[in-house]
Structures are given as structure tokens and as C-alpha cells.
Design a protein around this motif. Structure first.
Motif, PDB file in Angstrom:
ATOM      1  N   HIS A 453       1.050  -1.302   0.096  1.00 56.54           N
ATOM      2  CA  HIS A 453      -0.009   0.014  -0.106  1.00 56.54           C
ATOM      3  C   HIS A 453       0.947   1.176   0.035  1.00 56.54           C
ATOM      4  N   PRO A 454       1.030   2.071  -1.124  1.00 53.44           N
ATOM      5  CA  PRO A 454       1.861   3.101  -1.078  1.00 53.44           C
ATOM      6  C   PRO A 454       1.626   4.182   0.003  1.00 53.44           C
ATOM      7  N   GLY A 455       0.242   4.364   0.176  1.00 58.68           N
ATOM      8  CA  GLY A 455      -0.221   5.373   1.165  1.00 58.68           C
ATOM      9  C   GLY A 455       0.188   5.104   2.411  1.00 58.68           C
ATOM     10  N   LEU A 456       0.124   3.765   2.762  1.00 54.45           N
ATOM     11  CA  LEU A 456       0.346   3.455   4.190  1.00 54.45           C
ATOM     12  C   LEU A 456       1.828   2.978   4.126  1.00 54.45           C
ATOM     13  N   ASN A 457       2.327   2.653   3.052  1.00 50.83           N
ATOM     14  CA  ASN A 457       3.841   2.381   2.818  1.00 50.83           C
ATOM     15  C   ASN A 457       4.131   1.049   3.643  1.00 50.83           C
ATOM     16  N   LYS A 458       3.213  -0.075   3.482  1.00 54.50           N
ATOM     17  CA  LYS A 458       3.379  -1.296   4.070  1.00 54.50           C
ATOM     18  C   LYS A 458       2.645  -2.192   3.258  1.00 54.50           C
ATOM     19  N   TRP A 459       2.910  -3.671   3.561  1.00 54.01           N
ATOM     20  CA  TRP A 459       2.010  -4.554   2.627  1.00 54.01           C
ATOM     21  C   TRP A 459       0.692  -4.901   3.828  1.00 54.01           C
ATOM     22  N   VAL A 460      -0.305  -4.872   3.193  1.00 50.22           N
ATOM     23  CA  VAL A 460      -1.672  -5.032   3.747  1.00 50.22           C
ATOM     24  C   VAL A 460      -2.277  -6.270   2.931  1.00 50.22           C
ATOM     25  N   THR A 495     -12.397   1.461   2.211  1.00 53.11           N
ATOM     26  CA  THR A 495     -13.036   2.725   2.777  1.00 53.11           C
ATOM     27  C   THR A 495     -12.559   3.394   3.820  1.00 53.11           C
ATOM     28  N   MET A 496     -12.109   2.724   4.903  1.00 51.50           N
ATOM     29  CA  MET A 496     -11.364   3.108   6.141  1.00 51.50           C
ATOM     30  C   MET A 496     -10.136   3.511   5.886  1.00 51.50           C
ATOM     31  N   ILE A 497      -9.420   2.904   5.178  1.00 55.23           N
ATOM     32  CA  ILE A 497      -8.163   3.350   4.595  1.00 55.23           C
ATOM     33  C   ILE A 497      -8.032   4.720   4.003  1.00 55.23           C
ATOM     34  N   LYS A 498      -8.875   4.720   2.777  1.00 53.83           N
ATOM     35  CA  LYS A 498      -9.294   5.796   1.910  1.00 53.83           C
ATOM     36  C   LYS A 498      -9.589   7.171   2.878  1.00 53.83           C
ATOM     37  N   TYR A 499     -10.570   7.050   3.575  1.00 50.51           N
ATOM     38  CA  TYR A 499     -11.318   8.145   4.404  1.00 50.51           C
ATOM     39  C   TYR A 499     -10.465   8.361   5.909  1.00 50.51           C
ATOM     40  N   GLY A 500      -9.666   7.692   6.204  1.00 50.96           N
ATOM     41  CA  GLY A 500      -8.999   7.584   7.359  1.00 50.96           C
ATOM     42  C   GLY A 500      -9.776   7.404   8.560  1.00 50.96           C
TER      43      GLY A 500
END
Ligand code: PHE
Length: 527
Positions: A453-460, A495-500
Motif C-alpha cells: 500500500h503506497p499510502g500506508l507504505n506497508k504490505w496489507v 473505505t476506512m483506509i481511503k477516508y482515514g
């Protein structure tokens, strides 16, 4: 007030009329009316200029205002002057504690710093005492230019032009600013001149043309309020899409771009048969326990799809195994237990949308039979609600949404599954994927999908997938070389990741933040 005008507005009109075409300064009107300038602007000038009774020409002034520190020095003298005066009045060198006691440590420190730089004061290092500089005495003290400049600014109303005229030049003002004793402040005032409709200003403004005005002819003499084309429209507070719906729409678009069609998933209540048995999930499987699944008490049971030829019997055979099972499944040993139709009839809230996929595949098999054995490949998806008897916490609710895709075609391989999943996630900006073996009763092989996940900078973990087992497909009657690849993921997690969103209860259920739903931007899926 016959004119319908507030007294302040009336006074402005009087002043402008009396000036006979000359510009009137808004500051003068405010002063003569004894109101703050901002009040004059807000309660009279804005309305009158909107009515075109007045023309306002903005004028900006640079004024200098003293800081609190500057104001004390204007009154008591600059710290350096205070220090010099103190030393001139005393006899002999003064120790620092002595000076502090008289002037305060703050004034002494600043005063010392400035006065020593100017040569007004010298310090005797060994004794640490302060004395007047060379050539200075009680009769010959330096002038306190800083306090004089501060006084000029204060008494001149801070006007920069006036200050310059009385000798507080640019450099002095800048020096005061640097010492944080005075700061420039820009104020906006207006030069007021008559507007095109000043003659109408005292008359009531008609806001609309009425039937009565037309009948009586009074419209001829009426003063109409001008249209304000610059006014903003009202915010329309209604019809906001829920965040999950925005994200769902984006996933839907991704599937449609990839040529998938949407399955009819409008069926929350499902039979155990379609949710589990058709998927070759044994009846003793822990997921079929009431700790994991919601069972319905009314209606407690459904009918099995007996109309679909011998499909139910073939499912039973696949579960039971033995010769009959092997014949149906192409050699599988099955689970070797007594399959119960009563268990399969139990109504539940579906636990996954794979129940929808199972119904669809069985229909494709029936269509194949009707078409004389000719199978038509299919790419389908669904995004809908599922239910699990979960312990509720910040990331789990008893109901959530699943996104599920399925491709059915001749001779599909694991490579096709990985390929289609790559294409799917790439459309969301996730192009680094890893697959991890896992287990589902209905797929073999089964793969967990992990994405960087480039936004979180980790594997999910982003999903679950697999190739449906022959024990599921062959009883339906699909041709033996037809393979079905499928994958699923939750709608809530992206959705939770996208909208924080940290807590799923803020996203779904009775505690959701309605304002957040109104504020949330449209969704563009790129992670
Ligand atoms: N049904 C699986 C789940 O609930 C997802 C899945 C769908 C897995 C299709 C494999 C194939 O997690």
C-alpha cells in the motif's frame, strides 16, 4: 423611520449629500457618528453600496501602532535612557543587583545591551559595576530618540505619512519594529461618493414586482432593489451519499471497465444450502455454528432447489463421497458423513456473497444444459451486505459488505486468477502484489492477496481468492473443463483506509458521524 433607513445609513447619506460631490472619508463619518469604523462598514456602507446609493473606493493606510512594550517605553523612556538617568543620579559605579532593584532586571538587561553598544554606559569587568560612558554626566545626557519616536507615532495616530513628516523616518520605524516596540498595520477605509441611485436611497426598496403594483400603477414610481448577481446560492443540505456508497461506485466502475456484469445480490436471507452446501462446505464446519452465523427463527427453513434436476442429490453425493460421490465429482472422496437435507434447509443471514456466486454458477450450468451443452463464459461481480455473528470491536461489525468477482471459462488456470487480480488492484494504484496459500472449503488452490500500500507504505492483506473446487462445480453440471476463478474483499477496509476512519462504528451503524458523510469528498480510488 419613514425612509426605512437606519440612522447610521441616513447620516452617511447626509454627509455625502452635504459634500456636494466631494469624496467623504469613511473614517470621518465614523468619528463624527461616534461608532467604530467596522460598524459603519457593516451596518451602513455595505448595504448602501449594494443599492448603488454610494460608490466606495477603497483606500489603504499604513499606520504604526505601539506594542505593549513600546507603550511603556513611550511613557517611561527607553530602557537605555532609564539606565543612563539612573547612573547619572547615583554616585560611583553601580552593581547589577543595585540597578535591578531600581529599574527591574528586564529593563536593566535591555538597557545595558543598548547603552553599551551606544557607548552611553561602560562596565568595569573586575568589579562588575556600571558607570556612565565617556563625556556623559548629569548635565550632559544623550537624548532619548527611541522614546521620542514612540511618542510621535502614538500622538500622531500612527499615521505613517504624519510620522515621516514629524521626523520618524523609515529607518527609525524599522528599528522600532525590529525591537518589537512598534508594528505597521494596514487598515482599509473608503472614500465615499454618491452612487447612481442615491436619489432612491431613502425610499423603501421593492424586492419584487407584485400584481398590486401593476394594478395600481405604483410600479412606475417604485424604487426596485437591484439584482445581486454575485450572491452565492444556498447550500443544499440533502442527498449526501454515504461514504461506503461512494467507494462501492468506484469498485463497480472498475469491474465494469473490466467487462464484468453485476449479479443480482438482493437476498440477505439465504438458505444454508446456497451459503454452505452448494459450496462444498461440510455441515459440521465451525462456520455453520450459531456462534458464527445468524440463523432465522421465522421463517426457519427454505425449500431446496429440487426443481433444478437432481442438483440437490448431486450435492449430497459430493458431500457423502463413496461411489455415488466419486461419480458426480470426478473421483473426490467427499467428506464421508450423512448429509442432512434438514440442515441445508435452515435459513440464515448470508455470511458471504459467494452464496450469490454459487446461485449464478448453477444458473450458468442450467443455461449450458438448455443450450445443448454449449457453455458461455462469464465475468460477474457483486458488492453487497453480508452478516456474521462477530464480537464487535473497532474493526468488526456483525454486518459488512463484500466485493466479489468471478470469471468462468474453459481451461482457466491459476495464472489467469493472478492476472485478473493484478489488473483489478492495479486500477486502484496497487501494482505490487503477493499471494499467500490459505484455505477455503470451496476453493483449491486458495490464495490470500497482499498488496504493498503506497499510502500506508506497508504490505496489507487486501483479499481472498481461489479456484472453485470440482466438488462444487461438477454437481451443478458445468462442463468438466470449465474452471471458475474468484476473489473477494471487504468494502469497509479500503473505505476506512481511503477516508482515514479509525473505528468502523464511525462509518456504519447508529453512531456514524452524519457531518462527516456530508463533508467527505467524492472517491477516486488510488491508494
Ligand atoms: N467468500 C470468501 C470470504 O468470505 C471470499 C472468497 C470469494 C474467496 C471467492 C475465494 C473465492 O472471505
Amino acid at each position: 423611520m419613514a425612509s426605512g433607513l437606519a440612522p447610521l445609513a441616513s447620516a452617511v447619506l447626509d454627509a455625502v449629500t452635504a459634500a456636494g460631490g466631494e469624496a467623504v472619508a469613511s473614517t470621518d463619518v465614523a468619528a463624527s457618528q461616534g461608532v467604530p469604523h467596522s460598524v459603519l462598514v457593516d451596518t451602513a456602507l455595505k448595504t448602501l453600496s449594494a443599492r448603488e446609493a454610494l460608490t466606495l473606493t477603497p483606500v489603504s493606510h499604513e499606520a504604526w501602532v505601539l506594542t505593549a512594550e513600546g507603550a511603556t517605553y513611550a511613557a517611561a523612556g527607553s530602557p537605555e535612557a532609564q539606565l543612563v538617568r539612573h547612573l547619572a543620579a547615583a554616585t560611583g559605579g553601580q552593581s547589577l543587583p543595585n540597578v535591578d532593584a531600581a529599574l527591574g532586571a528586564g529593563v536593566r538587561k535591555i538597557g545595558m545591551q543598548q547603552a553599551m553598544r551606544l557607548g552611553w554606559v561602560v562596565m568595569d569587568r573586575p568589579t562588575k559595576t556600571l558607570a556612565l560612558g565617556a563625556g556623559l554626566s548629569a548635565d550632559a545626557l544623550p537624548t532619548d530618540d527611541v522614546a521620542a519616536a514612540l511618542n510621535t507615532l502614538r500622538d500622531g495616530g500612527g499615521d505613517a505619512a504624519a510620522a515621516a513628516a514629524t521626523g520618524v523616518d523609515e529607518a527609525t520605524r524599522k528599528a522600532l519594529q525590529k525591537r518589537k516596540l512598534a508594528t505597521p498595520k494596514t487598515t482599509k477605509t473608503f472614500a465615499i461618493t454618491p452612487g447612481a441611485r442615491i436619489a432612491d436611497a431613502r425610499r423603501p426598496q421593492a424586492t419584487e414586482l407584485s400584481r398590486e403594483m401593476l394594478d395600481s400603477g405604483s410600479w412606475r414610481g417604485a424604487a426596485f432593489k437591484p439584482y445581486n448577481f454575485a450572491a452565492k446560492g444556498k447550500d443544499v443540505a440533502g442527498g449526501h451519499l454515504h461514504t461506503l456508497l461512494k467507494v462501492r461506485e468506484q469498485f463497480r466502475l472498475i469491474f465494469l471497465e473490466m467487462g464484468f456484469s453485476e449479479m443480482d445480490s438482493a437476498r440477505y436471507v439465504e438458505s444454508s444450502f446456497w451459503n454452505f452446501d452448494a459450496l462444498f462446505q461440510p455441515q459440521q464446519h465451525p462456520a455453520r455454528d450459531e456462534h458464527d452465523t445468524f440463523f432465522l427463527s421465522s421463517p426457519a427453513t427454505a425449500t431446496l432447489p429440487e426443481g433444478a434436476g437432481d442438483y440437490v442429490a448431486r450435492v449430497k453425493a459430493a458431500h457423502c463421497g463413496g461411489e455415488a460421490g466419486a461419480a458426480v465429482t470426478g473421483g473426490s472422496r467427499g467428506y464421508r458423513y450423512a448429509w442432512s437435507a434438514a440442515e441445508a434447509r435452515k435459513n440464515i443471514l448470508r455470511t458471504h456473497t459467494t452464496a450469490v456466486t454459487a446461485r449464478m454458477l448453477q444458473r450458468l450450468a442450467a443455461d449450458t444444459a438448455s443450450a445443448g451443452g454449449v457453455f458461455t463464459p462469464a465475468k460477474m461481480f457483486s458488492i453487497d451486505r453480508v452478516f456474521r455473528n462477530e464480537t464487535l470491536d473497532a474493526t468488526h461489525l456483525a454486518e459488512f459488505h463484500q466485493i466479489e468477482g468471478m470469471v468462468a471459462d474453459h481451461n482457466l488456470s491459476l495464472g489467469h486468477l493472478k492476472g485478473v487480480i493484478h489488473t483489478f488492484f492495479k486500477k486502484m494504484g496497487m501494482d505490487r502484489l503477493r499471494f499467500k496459500p490459505t484455505h477455503n472449503p470451496y476453493t483449491e488452490p486458495s490464495l490470500e492477496v497482499h498488496a504493498f500500500h503506497p499510502g500506508l507504505n506497508k504490505w496489507v492483506e487486501v483479499g481472498n481468492s481461489g479456484m472453485f473446487r470440482p466438488e462444487m462445480l461438477l454437481p451443478m453440471g458445468l462442463p468438466p473443463d470449465v474452471r471458475v476463478i474468484a476473489w473477494g474483499l471487504s468494502l469497509e477496509r479500503p473505505t476506512m483506509i481511503k477516508y482515514g476512519v479509525q473505528n468502523i462504528r464511525d462509518l456504519f451503524g447508529h453512531k456514524i458521524d452524519l457531518e462527516a458523510i456530508q463533508r467527505n469528498p467524492i472517491c477516486r480510488i488510488t491508494f
